[in-house]
Design a protein around this motif. Structure first.
Motif, short mmCIF file in Angstrom:
data_model
loop_
_atom_site.label_atom_id
_atom_site.label_comp_id
_atom_site.label_asym_id
_atom_site.label_seq_id
_atom_site.Cartn_x
_atom_site.Cartn_y
_atom_site.Cartn_z
N ASP A 1 0.83 -1.21 0.00
CA ASP A 1 0.00 0.00 0.00
C ASP A 1 0.86 1.26 0.00
OD1 ASP A 1 -2.31 -1.45 -0.02
OD2 ASP A 1 -2.67 -1.30 2.13
N HIS B 1 -4.55 3.75 8.79
CA HIS B 1 -5.36 3.96 7.59
C HIS B 1 -5.68 5.44 7.39
CE1 HIS B 1 -5.99 -0.21 6.48
NE2 HIS B 1 -6.35 -0.51 7.72
N SER C 1 -4.61 7.81 4.28
CA SER C 1 -5.58 8.57 3.49
C SER C 1 -5.21 10.04 3.45
CB SER C 1 -6.99 8.41 4.09
OG SER C 1 -7.41 7.06 4.06
#
Length: 326
Positions: free
Chosen positions: A92, A274, A278
């Motif tokens: 990611d 997370h 973002s």
């Protein structure tokens, strides 16, 4: 590099998640007749594991330089039997970097093309109305442009490198609009990812904070983490230390205090990992939009200068011809 890293870690996450050991996952990559960096990665990993190395050490010895982020995440993930999550975290992260790089390159194509058209046109005008040759003028302007670009590139590389070890440079970079937000978000993303995977693997908080500090690539966060480690080892909770430290966002620090009291620090860190990613995506997208715009404005100013300069030379030449008429 980012594209290669993303693909490698995504493939490893998929294979390990399907039940393959790290060594068998490397065999699977080689059996796919992969070549280039993927094959080098797989061979290096297999060789290192065969020599008794950990996954992190095997990857470090088998490929080019590996960052502290990769080492920290893989060490913690392997130790706690969470290799799939570790590879996913890294896939990611490198996907974020690669997508931003592509956006910046894509947005910069037009202004770069524009300057490569404007400079030859200006050189033609200049050589027409002065004694300078077209080729000489063209070489001069491109030498200036590429020289300035090289200087800016070197200064950027140098400042980013210094920002990893110098608190003053780190603070300066974080104060730059758009760039500072993107850089700060990326550093916090690394910090949260490392600490999350370490806690998920059952590691101690103090060790996780130390690993996160080493992996964040920001001098301010690193210094803050190193100062907190002895306090945590002495029995002090992480949350209040974060609140007392202004380097970290207040919302983040307050959330960690509550999570520690509820015994859900690993879950809270997962959510913040997370969230920070973002935020980093949004910041990097903003960076990808604004850097080419800034570049475009600079080019417009430069092209305007060339046009005015060419016109002045034309006017001067015309006036000199008129003055020579009896």
């Amino acid at each position: 590099v980012q594209k290669k890293r993303h693909r490698l870690y995504a493939e490893m996450a998929k294979l390990v998640g399907a039940g393959f050991s790290a060594e068998k996952a490397a065999d699977a990559l080689l059996n796919q007749n992969e070549s280039g960096p993927v094959a080098d990665f797989a061979r290096g990993l297999k060789k290192g594991l065969g020599s008794g190395m950990s996954v992190a050490d095997a990857i470090s010895s088998g490929t080019e330089s590996v960052s502290e982020l990769e080492k920290s995440i893989l060490k913690s993930a392997e130790k706690g039997g969470r290799l799939e999550e570790g590879f996913d975290h890294l896939a990611d992260y490198f996907s974020l970097l690669e997508s931003t790089r592509k956006q910046i390159v894509r947005n910069a194509m037009y202004p770069v093309a524009m300057i490569h058209v404007a400079v030859p046109l200006s050189a033609f005008v200049t050589s027409t109305f002065t004694d300078a040759t077209f080729l000489g003028t063209l070489v001069k302007w491109f030498a200036i442009i590429y020289g300035i670009g090289a200087i800016i590139g070197f200064l950027t590389w140098y400042l980013l490198k210094q920002g990893k070890t110098s608190v003053a440079v780190d603070r300066f970079l974080n104060g730059i609009p758009v760039i500072g937000n993107a850089r700060r978000s990326l550093a916090l993303t690394r910090w949260c990812k490392v600490l999350h995977i370490h806690l998920l693997a059952g590691g101690k908080t103090a060790e996780g904070v130390e690993l996160a500090g080493n992996a964040c690539q920001a001098a301010g966060l690193h210094r803050s983490a190193m100062r907190m480690v002895p306090e945590i080892r002495s029995g002090n909770p992480l949350g209040p230390l974060l609140v007392a430290n202004r380097t970290f966002p207040r919302d983040f620090s307050n959330a960690i205090v509550t999570a520690e009291q509820a015994g859900e620090l690993d879950t809270e860190m997962s959510q913040w990992a997370h969230y920070m990613q973002s935020s980093a995506v949004a910041s990097m997208e903003g960076l990808g939009e604004w850097l080419p715009r800034i570049f475009y404005v600079i080019i417009l100013i430069f092209v305007g200068y060339l046009v005015v300069s060419g016109y002045q030379q034309y006017l001067s030449k015309a006036l000199s011809i008129l003055d020579s008429i009896p």
